[in-house]
Write an enzyme that holds these catalytic residues in place. Structure first.
Site, PDB file in Angstrom:
ATOM      1  N   CYS A  93       5.391   4.911   9.131  1.00 18.71           N
ATOM      2  CA  CYS A  93       6.040   4.216   8.012  1.00 18.71           C
ATOM      3  C   CYS A  93       7.500   4.593   7.789  1.00 18.71           C
ATOM      4  O   CYS A  93       8.373   3.723   7.805  1.00 18.71           O
ATOM      5  CB  CYS A  93       5.268   4.475   6.729  1.00 18.71           C
ATOM      6  N   GLU A 121       0.854  -1.199   0.000  1.00 22.57           N
ATOM      7  CA  GLU A 121       0.000   0.000   0.000  1.00 22.57           C
ATOM      8  C   GLU A 121       0.886   1.244   0.000  1.00 22.57           C
ATOM      9  O   GLU A 121       1.996   1.208   0.513  1.00 22.57           O
ATOM     10  CB  GLU A 121      -0.945  -0.020   1.204  1.00 22.57           C
TER      11      GLU A 121
HETATM   12  C1  UDX Z   1       3.921   7.659   4.082  1.00 16.52           C
HETATM   13  C2  UDX Z   1       3.937   7.507   2.554  1.00 16.52           C
HETATM   14  O1  UDX Z   1       3.712   8.772   1.946  1.00 16.52           O
HETATM   15  C3  UDX Z   1       2.894   6.500   2.102  1.00 16.52           C
HETATM   16  O2  UDX Z   1       2.978   6.333   0.715  1.00 16.52           O
HETATM   17  C4  UDX Z   1       3.209   5.189   2.826  1.00 16.52           C
HETATM   18  O3  UDX Z   1       2.458   4.146   2.412  1.00 16.52           O
HETATM   19  C5  UDX Z   1       3.122   5.407   4.333  1.00 16.52           C
HETATM   20  O4  UDX Z   1       4.086   6.391   4.692  1.00 16.52           O
HETATM   21  P1  UDX Z   1       2.498   8.962   5.900  1.00 16.52           P
HETATM   22  O5  UDX Z   1       3.401   8.348   6.921  1.00 16.52           O
HETATM   23  O6  UDX Z   1       1.032   8.978   6.163  1.00 16.52           O
HETATM   24  O7  UDX Z   1       2.681   8.250   4.477  1.00 16.52           O
HETATM   25  O8  UDX Z   1       2.937  10.475   5.756  1.00 16.52           O
HETATM   26  P2  UDX Z   1       3.561  11.445   4.654  1.00 16.52           P
HETATM   27  O9  UDX Z   1       2.538  12.431   4.256  1.00 16.52           O
HETATM   28  O10 UDX Z   1       4.235  10.703   3.587  1.00 16.52           O
HETATM   29  O11 UDX Z   1       4.643  12.200   5.556  1.00 16.52           O
HETATM   30  C6  UDX Z   1       5.662  11.474   6.251  1.00 16.52           C
HETATM   31  C7  UDX Z   1       6.503  12.408   7.088  1.00 16.52           C
HETATM   32  O12 UDX Z   1       7.288  13.272   6.275  1.00 16.52           O
HETATM   33  C8  UDX Z   1       5.706  13.330   7.995  1.00 16.52           C
HETATM   34  O13 UDX Z   1       6.391  13.426   9.239  1.00 16.52           O
HETATM   35  C9  UDX Z   1       5.698  14.657   7.261  1.00 16.52           C
HETATM   36  O14 UDX Z   1       5.537  15.769   8.109  1.00 16.52           O
HETATM   37  C10 UDX Z   1       7.075  14.630   6.631  1.00 16.52           C
HETATM   38  N1  UDX Z   1       7.184  15.438   5.399  1.00 16.52           N
HETATM   39  C11 UDX Z   1       6.489  15.079   4.276  1.00 16.52           C
HETATM   40  C12 UDX Z   1       8.062  16.528   5.378  1.00 16.52           C
HETATM   41  O15 UDX Z   1       8.710  16.860   6.388  1.00 16.52           O
HETATM   42  N2  UDX Z   1       8.221  17.200   4.193  1.00 16.52           N
HETATM   43  C13 UDX Z   1       7.560  16.870   3.056  1.00 16.52           C
HETATM   44  O16 UDX Z   1       7.760  17.530   2.024  1.00 16.52           O
HETATM   45  C14 UDX Z   1       6.654  15.783   3.104  1.00 16.52           C
END
Ligand code: UDX
Length: 446
Positions: free
Chosen positions: A265, A156
């Site tokens: 994740c 996923e």
């Molecule tokens: C992630 C993946 O995007 C998804 O495809 C996977 O299946 C599960 O893990 P998620 O953990 O829900 O999803 O969050 P995501 O929106 O990807 O952000 C992850 C982390 O990175 C967060 O702590 C977010 O704040 C940080 N982030 C994200 C940044 O610091 N900068 C960015 O540009 C994007």
């Protein structure tokens, strides 16, 4: 391998696990017309779901669940064995937490496979949706002890907070398995989505999941490192992002600087990637660097906050007596998930350095026990942002909740004891903060 869909037919599906992946998968497959039974080991969770209560904050999920239940295409049961007897296809969506050495703990998957093995229909297909180490499809096959059952991997890519949207509008669906007919049957489940479907062997599908998350974590660590460099040389990271992002080979996505990546994740999967590589004799030093930059980023934020309070991190208990108003506890906006939240890690460091912390998060009002760690024993929770800012020497934005962009900065300045605002998400306009009489510091901003 390219995939041409067979004529569409609804399938009878079971989903084991009602966490954010299992519940989203269940509800969305049901909304696409499949008949879905979703199982969890937690009777209380199942009872709540039967009453239409969604146990997590996830945009749109409640509506999809209620609609699918009303259409009699989705039901909830306690225990995996109860769900799978009639199913053509069984999804495993159980947690794969991390062992102490960084490797993934497969005990939930193995337990689920043990329970369903004796009850599966002849010819059923078991789908691993949990993020599992390369080679796990084989582990599940061994535990099932069913030569007539195929196992495929279908990772996923759902982001918390937008999981329903991501499920229904995927960039691609990846299915990995050595039994081509089984892989095609799983691919057909998704054919109403009209998306690219990639069929691979099991090991490649399992690797795709880790590589995708590892790459995204790398982009964020990269931009956080560039932001640190911008601060050192007097450049502005927003201009740098604009300048590199307009190169279509690079793109702008996932280049927002911040307090570091967290969640359920990225931290787990990046460490697993290092550990899986090591198990197979490869030192994934680049990924180790990505993790190291992320750990440093949290400490950089603590040092920034200490500077804003006029304190020197070289001292013993450098934040002794400093009052911090912390805005945001979840690992990102749009979720109530606190797992591996950079915000909590930063607050932990500050509490250890002697700071007194009052925090506000829109999803955690009144649930102090969820955020208590050993060191955060002294954390106080406020009912709103102004409550957190009240009496603070430094106000720190840690999670990018949209309401923090609308802060009444004059009111914040009035209730604070000090006059510093640290914006670890670069949400606010520095000029507006300064007009309210506050000092401003962001991440990599000139
Ligand atoms: C992630 C993946 O995007 C998804 O495809 C996977 O299946 C599960 O893990 P998620 O953990 O829900 O999803 O969050 P995501 O929106 O990807 O952000 C992850 C982390 O990175 C967060 O702590 C977010 O704040 C940080 N982030 C994200 C940044 O610091 N900068 C960015 O540009 C994007």
């Amino acid at each position: 391998m390219e995939f041409d869909a067979d004529p569409w037919e609804p399938a009878t599906v079971a989903v084991v696990g009602a966490g954010y992946v299992g519940l989203t998968t269940s509800a969305c497959l049901a909304s696409m017309g499949h008949d879905v039974t979703c199982a969890d080991i937690d009777p209380e969770k199942i009872e709540r779901l039967r009453n239409g209560e969604i146990p997590i904050v996830e945009a749109g999920l409640g509506e999809v669940v209620v609609h699918a239940v009303a259409a009699d295409r989705l039901r909830f049961v306690v225990g995996a064995a109860a769900a799978v007897a009639d199913a053509d296809i069984v999804f495993l969506c159980v947690p794969t937490p991390q062992d102490e050495d960084g490797s993934a703990d497969l005990s939930y998957i193995e337990a689920a496979a043990r329970q369903i093995g004796p009850v599966l229909r002849p010819g059923a297909i078991v789908v691993n949706k949990s993020t599992v180490p390369v080679g796990s499809a084989r582990v599940v096959e061994r535990v099932l002890q069913r030569s007539d059952v195929s196992v495929v991997s279908n990772p996923e890519f759902l982001r918390e907070g937008t999981a329903v949207f991501d499920f229904l509008h995927p960039d691609r669906v990846v299915i990995g398995g050595d039994d081509e007919a089984a892989a095609r049957a799983v691919a057909n489940l998704y054919s109403p989505l009209n998306t690219e479907i990639l069929i691979t062997d099991a090991a490649s599908a399992e690797t795709i999941k880790y590589a995708a998350n590892g790459f995204l974590a790398m982009k964020i660590s990269f931009i956080n490192a560039v932001a640190a460099m911008c601060e050192a040389v007097g450049a502005d990271v927003a201009d740098v992002i604009e300048g590199i992002g307009s190169d279509h080979r690079i793109g702008r996505a996932f280049l927002r600087p911040g307090p570091g990546w967290g969640g359920s994740c990225f931290p787990k999967d990046s460490r697993a990637l290092v550990s899986i590589a090591a198990d197979h004799g490869y030192d994934f030093s680049m990924m180790r660097g990505v993790i190291e930059v992320n750990d440093e980023q949290r400490l950089r934020m603590v040092a920034k906050i200490a500077r804003a309070a006029g304190r020197d991190m070289a001292l013993d208990l450098p934040l002794d007596g400093v009052a911090i108003g912390a805005l945001g506890l979840t690992f990102k906006a749009g979720t109530d998930d606190l797992r591996e939240s950079p915000s909590l890690a930063i607050l932990d460091h500050m509490a250890a350095a002697g700071a007194e912390i009052t925090a506000y998060d829109p999803t955690t009002v009144g649930v102090l026990d969820r955020v208590q760690t050993d060191r955060l024993g002294t954390l106080r929770l406020a009912n709103d942002a102004l409550g957190a800012a009240n009496g603070a020497d430094v106000v720190v934005i840690l999670t990018e909740w949209p309401e923090f962009a609308e802060l009444d900065l004059d009111a914040v300045a009035r209730v604070m004891r000090g006059c510093s605002l640290v914006d670890t998400r670069n949400m606010l306009d520095p000029g507006s903060v300064r007009s309210a009489g506050l000092d401003y510091d962001g991440v990599g901003r000139r």
